[in-house]
Design an enzyme around this catalytic site. Sequence first.
Site, mmCIF file in Angstrom:
data_model
loop_
_atom_site.group_PDB
_atom_site.id
_atom_site.type_symbol
_atom_site.label_atom_id
_atom_site.label_comp_id
_atom_site.label_asym_id
_atom_site.label_seq_id
_atom_site.Cartn_x
_atom_site.Cartn_y
_atom_site.Cartn_z
ATOM 1 N N GLN A 11 37.819 51.359 47.238
ATOM 2 C CA GLN A 11 38.459 51.488 48.540
ATOM 3 C C GLN A 11 39.800 52.217 48.420
ATOM 4 O O GLN A 11 40.553 52.001 47.474
ATOM 5 C CB GLN A 11 38.671 50.088 49.143
ATOM 6 C CG GLN A 11 38.596 50.078 50.651
ATOM 7 C CD GLN A 11 38.090 48.739 51.189
ATOM 8 O OE1 GLN A 11 37.245 48.118 50.579
ATOM 9 N NE2 GLN A 11 38.597 48.318 52.324
ATOM 10 N N HIS B 53 40.647 40.547 45.900
ATOM 11 C CA HIS B 53 40.737 40.183 44.481
ATOM 12 C C HIS B 53 41.811 39.130 44.205
ATOM 13 O O HIS B 53 42.655 39.298 43.326
ATOM 14 C CB HIS B 53 40.965 41.431 43.620
ATOM 15 C CG HIS B 53 39.850 42.414 43.715
ATOM 16 N ND1 HIS B 53 38.588 42.176 43.206
ATOM 17 C CD2 HIS B 53 39.767 43.627 44.312
ATOM 18 C CE1 HIS B 53 37.794 43.202 43.467
ATOM 19 N NE2 HIS B 53 38.485 44.088 44.150
ATOM 20 N N GLN C 58 34.007 38.992 40.450
ATOM 21 C CA GLN C 58 34.842 40.157 40.767
ATOM 22 C C GLN C 58 35.563 40.007 42.104
ATOM 23 O O GLN C 58 36.662 40.534 42.300
ATOM 24 C CB GLN C 58 33.955 41.404 40.772
ATOM 25 C CG GLN C 58 34.669 42.715 40.925
ATOM 26 C CD GLN C 58 33.905 43.669 41.833
ATOM 27 O OE1 GLN C 58 33.652 43.374 42.996
ATOM 28 N NE2 GLN C 58 33.546 44.828 41.300
#
Length: 315
Positions: free
Chosen positions: A10, A204, A253
């Site tokens: 992204q 994240h 992840q």
Amino acid sequence: MKRAFIFPGQGSQSVGMGKALAETFPQAKAVFDEVDEALSQKLSAIMWEGPADELTLTANTQPALMAVSLAMVRVLEAEAGLDLGRDAAFVAGHSLGEYSALAAAGSLTIADTARLLRIRGNAMQEAVPVGQGAMAALLGLEYDAALEVARAAAQGEVCDAANDNGGAQVVVSGHKSAVERAVAIAQEKGAKRAVMLAVSAPFHCALMQPAADAMREALARVTVHAPVVPVVANVEAAPIGDPDAIRDALVRQVTGTVRWRESVAYMASQGVEAFYEVGSGKVLTGLVKRIAAGASATALGAPDDVTAFKASLQG
């Protein structure tokens, strides 16, 4: 010469991406058509015509970037004779780019990958109410120093290292107030720059656990094959190939650190001399040059890049 093919995440999106590929190569057009059909949406129209704010919606950006990467892979296979199983030592991708890498390596179908990324984008966007989370880039601090900043800034809230991009560029993610404290602390610790990022959610970090749970369910429903080339996973910074290990890495992840610096360093340590960024933009090409001294890095995203790549493959 050992090569690695890497896939952007992204931030690499732009209106118009992939359009020239689709107009020049039928193999590329077929990929965009397949993604449109899988999502029951004319995503390609948003990619090529905008508006930009619709393209940058996470649920659109993620499958769109994958579509451009896989379109380019199919073109390289048809026009330059690329065979990843033969020509690549490793593949890897930054965040959502890991899904592109897995699709390129035959672990996932393009249609399944598009649907997974749509689920992932929606789940990441919905995990944290708008305004409660944030991300910031800390520039000029090495990873260990940035980790100390994040820990000091948390103060009972979430502030995690989201991306270790290399070249003393670390992104932190978490509660907005904690990330704002991290920016202030980083500046006190000698960071060259510490800036809040214009993102729609805190990717994240531990706040993404609801999205990780959603991906665990989604990945359990799709077939995952062993890849034809080792895939260096974000959370391991090492190659994985077992389908169950791939599913597990993709779930972790979502909340884990993208260990990009270590991933590139690992591939370089295994003799990779040439990195090819496949898809939109040149973000990873720049990062590789800062991490792997002496290695070449080339972006492959436009029709003109195909001829040059074919020459390098034959040379």
